[in-house]
Design a protein around this motif. Structure first.
Motif, PDB file in Angstrom:
ATOM      1  N   UNK A 147       0.836  -1.191   0.000  1.00  0.00           N
ATOM      2  CA  UNK A 147       0.000   0.000   0.000  1.00  0.00           C
ATOM      3  C   UNK A 147       0.872   1.243   0.000  1.00  0.00           C
ATOM      4  N   UNK A 148       0.371   2.281  -0.618  1.00  0.00           N
ATOM      5  CA  UNK A 148       0.992   3.609  -0.570  1.00  0.00           C
ATOM      6  C   UNK A 148      -0.045   4.569  -0.011  1.00  0.00           C
ATOM      7  N   UNK A 149       0.377   5.392   0.957  1.00  0.00           N
ATOM      8  CA  UNK A 149      -0.552   6.301   1.615  1.00  0.00           C
ATOM      9  C   UNK A 149      -0.450   7.720   1.086  1.00  0.00           C
ATOM     10  N   UNK A 150      -1.601   8.347   0.872  1.00  0.00           N
ATOM     11  CA  UNK A 150      -1.665   9.744   0.459  1.00  0.00           C
ATOM     12  C   UNK A 150      -2.904  10.382   1.066  1.00  0.00           C
ATOM     13  N   UNK A 151      -3.213  11.597   0.681  1.00  0.00           N
ATOM     14  CA  UNK A 151      -4.301  12.353   1.298  1.00  0.00           C
ATOM     15  C   UNK A 151      -5.351  12.788   0.289  1.00  0.00           C
ATOM     16  N   UNK A 152      -6.500  13.163   0.840  1.00  0.00           N
ATOM     17  CA  UNK A 152      -7.505  13.907   0.090  1.00  0.00           C
ATOM     18  C   UNK A 152      -7.947  15.071   0.967  1.00  0.00           C
ATOM     19  N   UNK A 153      -8.147  16.215   0.345  1.00  0.00           N
ATOM     20  CA  UNK A 153      -8.596  17.412   1.062  1.00  0.00           C
ATOM     21  C   UNK A 153      -9.894  17.871   0.420  1.00  0.00           C
ATOM     22  N   UNK A 158       1.980  13.839  -0.143  1.00  0.00           N
ATOM     23  CA  UNK A 158       3.131  14.515   0.467  1.00  0.00           C
ATOM     24  C   UNK A 158       4.359  13.637   0.677  1.00  0.00           C
ATOM     25  N   UNK A 159       4.478  12.498  -0.041  1.00  0.00           N
ATOM     26  CA  UNK A 159       5.575  11.559   0.255  1.00  0.00           C
ATOM     27  C   UNK A 159       6.947  12.202   0.115  1.00  0.00           C
ATOM     28  N   UNK A 160       7.096  13.165  -0.769  1.00  0.00           N
ATOM     29  CA  UNK A 160       8.396  13.785  -1.011  1.00  0.00           C
ATOM     30  C   UNK A 160       8.859  13.520  -2.425  1.00  0.00           C
ATOM     31  N   UNK A 161       9.273  14.563  -3.106  1.00  0.00           N
ATOM     32  CA  UNK A 161       9.739  14.426  -4.486  1.00  0.00           C
ATOM     33  C   UNK A 161      11.163  13.888  -4.531  1.00  0.00           C
ATOM     34  N   UNK A 162      11.463  13.193  -5.614  1.00  0.00           N
ATOM     35  CA  UNK A 162      12.824  12.756  -5.923  1.00  0.00           C
ATOM     36  C   UNK A 162      12.841  12.478  -7.417  1.00  0.00           C
ATOM     37  N   UNK A 163      13.998  12.276  -8.025  1.00  0.00           N
ATOM     38  CA  UNK A 163      14.023  12.056  -9.473  1.00  0.00           C
ATOM     39  C   UNK A 163      13.048  10.959  -9.894  1.00  0.00           C
ATOM     40  N   UNK A 164      12.172  11.299 -10.823  1.00  0.00           N
ATOM     41  CA  UNK A 164      11.185  10.343 -11.313  1.00  0.00           C
ATOM     42  C   UNK A 164       9.864  10.344 -10.570  1.00  0.00           C
ATOM     43  N   UNK A 165       9.822  11.012  -9.421  1.00  0.00           N
ATOM     44  CA  UNK A 165       8.595  11.082  -8.625  1.00  0.00           C
ATOM     45  C   UNK A 165       8.319  12.545  -8.274  1.00  0.00           C
ATOM     46  N   UNK A 166       7.168  13.044  -8.729  1.00  0.00           N
ATOM     47  CA  UNK A 166       6.833  14.432  -8.449  1.00  0.00           C
ATOM     48  C   UNK A 166       5.375  14.534  -8.017  1.00  0.00           C
ATOM     49  N   UNK A 167       5.140  15.330  -6.987  1.00  0.00           N
ATOM     50  CA  UNK A 167       3.779  15.629  -6.531  1.00  0.00           C
ATOM     51  C   UNK A 167       3.667  17.134  -6.353  1.00  0.00           C
TER      52      UNK A 167
END
Length: 197
Positions: free
Chosen positions: A114-120, A132-141
């Protein structure tokens, strides 16, 4: 949507401990320069995304679960970071919930986690997911309503979005975070849940 149906998404609880004094103080500080709800959401989102280290990316202990502990130790897995973001938003009177995706952990299908995220809840758009997991190369939010900019898009066999927006974390997620002492123990026991048929 009426206020009563949103009440669970404004409440304090064991994992989303909105009443914690340090968390309350940060929520107020993040909201201070804001003019609109979306400004507050952006400030809270970017704080958790950018200022709280993802435990696996940074190989950082301790394992955190409760929102106030994520803030205190400045680290957390995606699940824990979503607990903190929900708490900061709720502390500012903004309804926030938790969402989960089921993702393959490797290049192929199984195993999954599972991967956790939010809804507002935004008055102009309804429920809007942000990660809000955090950006890194290849992953952007990013926070760019009404467009979702999420780091993961389930597409492989067995992957998908778990239905619903939850007011509280899944017990399987809390169980892993509370039973593991180090980040590598979590990585060896990542929570999973079947998608509905």
């Amino acid at each position: 949507m009426d206020h009563t149906s949103l009440q669970p998404y404004l409440s304090s609880s064991t994992c989303i401990d909105v009443e914690d004094p340090d968390l309350q103080a940060l929520a107020r500080r993040l909201a201070m320069p804001a003019r609109a709800t979306t400004d507050i959401v952006l400030a809270c989102f970017e704080f958790v995304r950018d200022e709280i280290a993802h435990s696996a990316d940074f190989r950082r202990n301790p394992v955190t679960c409760r929102a106030s502990d994520v803030l205190r130790h400045r680290t957390g897995f995606c699940y824990a970071k979503s607990h903190l973001l929900a708490a900061l938003l709720r502390a500012n009177g903004i309804p926030a919930g938790l969402c989960y995706q089921r993702l393959a952990t490797g290049d192929e299908a199984a195993p999954y986690c599972l991967h956790g995220l939010n809804a507002v809840y935004l008055a102009a758009h309804g429920w809007y997911r942000l990660d809000p997991r955090g950006n890194k190369p290849g992953l952007e939010a990013r926070f760019d309503p009404p467009r979702e900019v999420l780091p993961f898009t389930p597409g492989k066999a067995g992957e998908g979005d778990l239905p619903g927006i939850l007011a509280e974390p899944l017990p399987v997620v809390v169980g892993v975070l509370e039973s593991c002492a180090t980040y590598d123990q979590v990585l060896a026991a990542l929570p999973d849940a079947a998608l509905p048929a």
